[in-house]
Scaffold this motif. Structure first.
Motif, PDB file in Angstrom:
ATOM      1  N   GLN A 344       0.861  -1.183   0.000  1.00  0.00           N
ATOM      2  CA  GLN A 344       0.000   0.000   0.000  1.00  0.00           C
ATOM      3  C   GLN A 344       0.896   1.231   0.000  1.00  0.00           C
ATOM      4  O   GLN A 344       1.780   1.372   0.836  1.00  0.00           O
ATOM      5  N   GLN A 345       0.646   2.114  -0.935  1.00  0.00           N
ATOM      6  CA  GLN A 345       1.503   3.274  -1.135  1.00  0.00           C
ATOM      7  C   GLN A 345       0.641   4.522  -1.222  1.00  0.00           C
ATOM      8  O   GLN A 345      -0.383   4.534  -1.905  1.00  0.00           O
ATOM      9  N   ARG A 346       1.090   5.575  -0.546  1.00  0.00           N
ATOM     10  CA  ARG A 346       0.386   6.857  -0.634  1.00  0.00           C
ATOM     11  C   ARG A 346       1.440   7.957  -0.537  1.00  0.00           C
ATOM     12  O   ARG A 346       2.323   7.901   0.325  1.00  0.00           O
ATOM     13  N   SER A 347       1.357   8.932  -1.418  1.00  0.00           N
ATOM     14  CA  SER A 347       2.371   9.986  -1.399  1.00  0.00           C
ATOM     15  C   SER A 347       1.739  11.344  -1.626  1.00  0.00           C
ATOM     16  O   SER A 347       0.704  11.474  -2.280  1.00  0.00           O
ATOM     17  N   HIS A 348       2.389  12.340  -1.062  1.00  0.00           N
ATOM     18  CA  HIS A 348       2.077  13.744  -1.318  1.00  0.00           C
ATOM     19  C   HIS A 348       3.389  14.459  -1.629  1.00  0.00           C
ATOM     20  O   HIS A 348       4.402  14.237  -0.960  1.00  0.00           O
ATOM     21  N   GLY A 349       3.370  15.291  -2.633  1.00  0.00           N
ATOM     22  CA  GLY A 349       4.565  16.044  -2.984  1.00  0.00           C
ATOM     23  C   GLY A 349       4.180  17.293  -3.743  1.00  0.00           C
ATOM     24  O   GLY A 349       3.056  17.407  -4.246  1.00  0.00           O
ATOM     25  N   THR A 350       5.106  18.232  -3.835  1.00  0.00           N
ATOM     26  CA  THR A 350       4.789  19.477  -4.529  1.00  0.00           C
ATOM     27  C   THR A 350       5.725  19.741  -5.684  1.00  0.00           C
ATOM     28  O   THR A 350       6.945  19.581  -5.577  1.00  0.00           O
ATOM     29  N   ALA A 351       5.121  20.114  -6.806  1.00  0.00           N
ATOM     30  CA  ALA A 351       5.838  20.669  -7.953  1.00  0.00           C
ATOM     31  C   ALA A 351       5.500  22.148  -8.058  1.00  0.00           C
ATOM     32  O   ALA A 351       5.382  22.706  -9.146  1.00  0.00           O
ATOM     33  N   GLY A 352       5.281  22.796  -6.892  1.00  0.00           N
ATOM     34  CA  GLY A 352       4.975  24.216  -6.849  1.00  0.00           C
ATOM     35  C   GLY A 352       3.638  24.524  -7.470  1.00  0.00           C
ATOM     36  O   GLY A 352       2.617  23.930  -7.107  1.00  0.00           O
ATOM     37  N   ILE A 353       3.647  25.450  -8.445  1.00  0.00           N
ATOM     38  CA  ILE A 353       2.393  25.844  -9.094  1.00  0.00           C
ATOM     39  C   ILE A 353       1.990  24.855 -10.187  1.00  0.00           C
ATOM     40  O   ILE A 353       0.943  25.017 -10.806  1.00  0.00           O
ATOM     41  N   ALA A 354       2.811  23.828 -10.419  1.00  0.00           N
ATOM     42  CA  ALA A 354       2.552  22.871 -11.488  1.00  0.00           C
ATOM     43  C   ALA A 354       2.158  21.521 -10.920  1.00  0.00           C
ATOM     44  O   ALA A 354       2.116  21.304  -9.709  1.00  0.00           O
ATOM     45  N   LEU A 355       1.860  20.600 -11.826  1.00  0.00           N
ATOM     46  CA  LEU A 355       1.622  19.207 -11.473  1.00  0.00           C
ATOM     47  C   LEU A 355       2.870  18.396 -11.778  1.00  0.00           C
ATOM     48  O   LEU A 355       3.765  18.861 -12.474  1.00  0.00           O
ATOM     49  N   GLY A 356       2.919  17.183 -11.281  1.00  0.00           N
ATOM     50  CA  GLY A 356       4.036  16.307 -11.617  1.00  0.00           C
ATOM     51  C   GLY A 356       4.717  15.652 -10.443  1.00  0.00           C
ATOM     52  O   GLY A 356       5.715  14.962 -10.612  1.00  0.00           O
ATOM     53  N   ALA A 357       4.202  15.840  -9.215  1.00  0.00           N
ATOM     54  CA  ALA A 357       4.808  15.162  -8.072  1.00  0.00           C
ATOM     55  C   ALA A 357       4.338  13.710  -8.043  1.00  0.00           C
ATOM     56  O   ALA A 357       3.238  13.383  -8.467  1.00  0.00           O
ATOM     57  N   GLY A 358       5.182  12.838  -7.540  1.00  0.00           N
ATOM     58  CA  GLY A 358       4.829  11.432  -7.430  1.00  0.00           C
ATOM     59  C   GLY A 358       6.032  10.622  -7.010  1.00  0.00           C
ATOM     60  O   GLY A 358       7.144  11.138  -6.893  1.00  0.00           O
ATOM     61  N   VAL A 359       5.800   9.339  -6.793  1.00  0.00           N
ATOM     62  CA  VAL A 359       6.879   8.441  -6.367  1.00  0.00           C
ATOM     63  C   VAL A 359       7.070   7.307  -7.369  1.00  0.00           C
ATOM     64  O   VAL A 359       7.618   6.266  -7.059  1.00  0.00           O
ATOM     65  N   GLY A 360       6.597   7.526  -8.599  1.00  0.00           N
ATOM     66  CA  GLY A 360       6.931   6.620  -9.693  1.00  0.00           C
ATOM     67  C   GLY A 360       6.244   5.273  -9.643  1.00  0.00           C
ATOM     68  O   GLY A 360       5.259   5.063  -8.951  1.00  0.00           O
TER      69      GLY A 360
END
Length: 772
Positions: A344-360
């Protein structure tokens, strides 16, 4: 499509090498043998551009000097969130030496809304850079200030200031490879989740999987924002004449920049020429024209003169991309026999004002597990936009996942390498583990924290995977000239990885000539379309067309020579720059004499990447299998100061057929060094009160210097799969993925306490040891 049967090398030399029969297009050349039987391919041929680079003759975009050229400088916001009431550029326009001032506006002519510190609002073109910089300071902006948020955890709170009042568009270049990050799925500043990729979505039942588990590891891992810091910053020189825009760009995609510029200005692609002879690094952030490309073009059009617009280091840090951070929750179950039961995987991340965060995708595909679920959320913050960064998402994902796998191994009482022998079904990684462990001396590894004294040694390892991506819109042209010259042309660019050299090697090998006979002309959109350089795509995409075009040219040449030698073309071959009849050695001619005697001034052939080779059908840009790698790390930890020194890295890798062993090892070295920097040093510091990046330089933004670079030993394993005429793929991503987590596992082995957040700085080590 007409096909023919062909037998190709298949497997790993010295391990399980054999042959595989495939049906391939009749236009494809015969199979090459393995590298040890080739003369040019696979050898450490010196870089084509080595002398130009070390002598300073190489002209990068920043070095361009065109007649009448002006220099441009952006005026950027000094606040992270505001509406603009007015922009007054009169003083800047009146400043001596200024030729034009352009203000950023929407398609409807509206002034932009400020979303981050460093957002470009206007630009000045002047006769010198110094004048442009001084004039830009004279621009006056009246702001209506608004509340903002730059911290990823604070941005998730229900009361946090909203970054985007209106949902932004979907993006497909996020951390989870192949996933569209849909900006419409927004709750406050939280977007998502993304729940899968083209490798599939959730599978099985987590509840059932965890019920079956004898062991469960449940942790939260954190990685930081990681900026690119290429030696050459982003920028362009644009010379827009009527009907012809020439763009000199520091880019990873000449075609991408051309397409964006043509679309932005509503002109034909044929009116835009993009040239990138040399690029000083990119690492994922230089695929587009950005804001600077259109701005330089506007200034060039307004003044009728070429415009130079290169960003400085501060601008590069603030506005031109970075690897998003991650807060990565993982829960993994396993049976006593080692088999994984649930992830089970859950992530939060920021690419600032853009999209694109993730853990692949690494937790999804590295090891077999019947029950899997991922939820990957983007979190908007008032910071510049993130960008792809050498294996998007996967370095963040691996940092957590491969630590968790080590924890499971320890709970089972198993060695980390031995445990992966059970759960990893990849044959190539099995060989990499065996050879890597032997070269590294893995048998020396002791129990975690067992070293006596303040200075402790630790050993760690980790693995990675990356898809063998290809781009079908990849074409090469080969020219044989009557004067004796041989050329290969493509718009593919070389951002420092050696693409020029391997193209020369491929053509030389196919034509049976020395590599210095071949002139390589690339990085220009006037040449046939080439792929972008990113995602380890370029080698697998452009080298098969290069070989195939050379093969076609060779057949045409041999047809002409056969008439002169009174031979059957099928009996002719080329070796060591000599064409001869295999059945009658007296019938021979030198390669250059054969070119001199051609009936036309040149032979020109083209070839494009095949989407069906041996029954494989192109899907989602994925070619075949994955690029496996295994990294071993040795560290020394001073438990009194908390300082971590990486002493040695052994990196075992495969990339199909390695075309130039020296280049492959160079790419591995670069990935290791960047991974080490990710693990121990680099960290963006944002001031929560002002929204400024506090270390937007290369002094306080820490990078490893020569004394911090460890001994690096590379093991390059040939792995033939028979999926193209060269069977070669890139190597840029894998070495970067596993390095940081291998170091983290080594630190644990040294001190006996796990550190779940990078960079692993002295204060984190001391805190983990309860010394502060």
């Amino acid at each position: 499509m007409d096909t023919k049967k062909i037998k190709l090398p298949y497997g790993i030399p010295g391990h399980n090498l054999g042959e595989i029969e495939r049906d391939i297009p009749v236009t494809e050349p015969p199979a090459w043998p393995i590298n040890e039987k080739l003369k040019v391919v696979g050898k450490p041929v010196k870089r084509y551009d080595a002398l130009a680079k070390v002598t300073g003759k190489a002209k990068f975009t920043a070095d361009m000097q065109l007649s009448g050229m002006l220099y441009a400088k952006f005026f950027r916001s000094n606040t992270p969130k505001a509406k603009i009431k007015s922009i007054n550029t009169n003083k800047a326009k009146d400043f001596p030496g200024v030729y034009a001032v352009e203000v950023m506006k929407s398609d409807e002519g509206e002034l932009p809304e400020v979303k981050f510190v460093g957002q470009p609002l206007a630009a000045v073109a002047a006769s010198s850079l110094a004048i442009a910089e001084e004039a830009a300071k004279l621009i006056e902006v009246e702001y209506d200030y608004e509340d903002f948020v730059v911290d990823v955890e604070e941005a998730q709170r229900s009361e946090a200031p909203i970054v985007h009042a209106v949902a932004i568009s979907a993006q497909t270049d996020g951390g989870d490879v192949g996933v569209t990050h849909d900006g419409s799925q927004t709750n406050g500043n939280i977007v998502g989740p993304s729940t899968g990729s083209f490798f599939g979505g959730p599978r099985g039942s987590l509840d059932e999987g965890f019920k079956e588990a004898d062991i469960i590891v449940e942790r939260v891992y954190r990685t930081q924002v990681h900026t690119h810091v290429p030696l050459e910053t982003h920028g362009v020189v644009v010379d827009w004449k009527p009907g012809n825009m020439t763009v000199y760009a520091s880019t990873q995609s000449t075609a991408g920049v051309r397409n964006e510029m043509a679309e932005y200005f509503g002109i034909s692609k044929s009116e835009v020429r993009v040239i990138s002879e040399f690029t000083g690094g990119g690492f994922g952030a230089k695929h587009s024209a950005g804001v600077f490309g259109p701005m330089a073009a506007k200034l060039s059009k307004a003044t009728g003169r070429p415009v130079w617009l290169m960003l400085d280091r501060k601008e590069e840090h603030m506005a031109e991309g970075y690897r998003p951070n991650s807060i990565h929750y993982l829960k993994i179950g396993a049976k006593k026999n080692g088999n994984l039961t649930a992830i089970q995987q859950r992530s939060h991340g920021t690419a600032g004002i853009a999209l694109g965060a993730g853990v692949g995708r690494i937790a999804q595909v590295l090891y077999e597990c019947p029950n899997f679920s991922t939820e990957q959320y983007d979190v908007y913050t008032n910071a510049g936009p993130g960008a792809a960064w050498r294996a998007p998402g996967n370095a963040q994902g691996a940092f957590g996942f491969e630590q968790a796998i080590d924890e499971i191994a320890e709970k089972l009482g198993m060695d980390p390498v031995s445990y992966r022998d059970i759960i990893d079904k990849s044959e190539i990684r099995k060989v990499e583990r065996q050879q890597g462990a032997e070269k590294f001396g893995w048998s020396r590894r002791k129990a975690a924290g067992s070293d006596s004294g303040a200075i402790k040694k630790g050993f760690g390892m980790a693995q990675s995977t990356w898809p063998r991506f290809v781009t079908l819109d990849s074409t090469a042209e080969v020219r044989l000239m009557q004067g004796g010259a041989v050329e290969i042309r493509s718009s593919v660019q070389d951002m420092g990885t050696g693409t020029k050299t391997i193209l020369g090697q491929v053509v030389a090998e196919e034509l049976g000539i020395p590599v210095d006979y071949v002139t390589v002309l690339i990085g220009d959109t006037y040449f046939p379309a080439g792929p972008a350089s990113g995602g380890s795509v370029a080698t697998g995409s452009i080298t098969p067309p290069a070989r195939n075009a050379a093969y076609k040219a060779k057949l045409e040449l041999l047809e002409q020579v056969a008439k002169k030698l009174k031979s059957d073309p099928a009996n002719l071959t080329i070796e060591d720059a000599k064409i001869f009849d295999k059945t009658d050695g007296s019938k021979a001619i030198s390669f250059k004499d054969a070119l001199q005697g051609m009936r036309t001034s040149q032979i020109i052939t083209n070839a494009s990447r095949s989407d069906d080779y041996g029954g494989f059908k192109q899907e989602w840009g994925l070619a075949y299998g994955d690029l496996g790698s295994v990294q071993f790390a040795e560290v020394t930890v001073d438990t009194e100061t908390g300082f971590v020194k990486v002493d040695k890295i052994v990196a075992a890798h495969s990339c199909g057929r390695p075309l130039n062993i020296a280049h492959v090892k160079s790419q591995i070295n670069g990935g290791v060094i960047q991974g080490l920097s990710f693990a121990l040093y680099e960290y963006r510091v944002m001031d929560k009160q002002t929204g400024f990046m506090m270390n937007a330089n290369v002094d306080q933004y820490k990078l490893p210097y020569s004394m911090e670079i460890p001994e690096i030993e590379s093991i390059v394993i040939e792995d033939y799969s028979g999926t193209s005429s060269t069977d070669a793929y890139g190597i840029g991503e894998p070495a970067n993925i596993a390095t940081a987590v291998a170091i983290a596992n080594a630190v644990y082995n040294a001190i006996g306490v796990r550190i779940y957040e990078i960079p692993i700085t002295p204060d984190k080590v001391l805190k983990a040891l309860n010394k502060i």
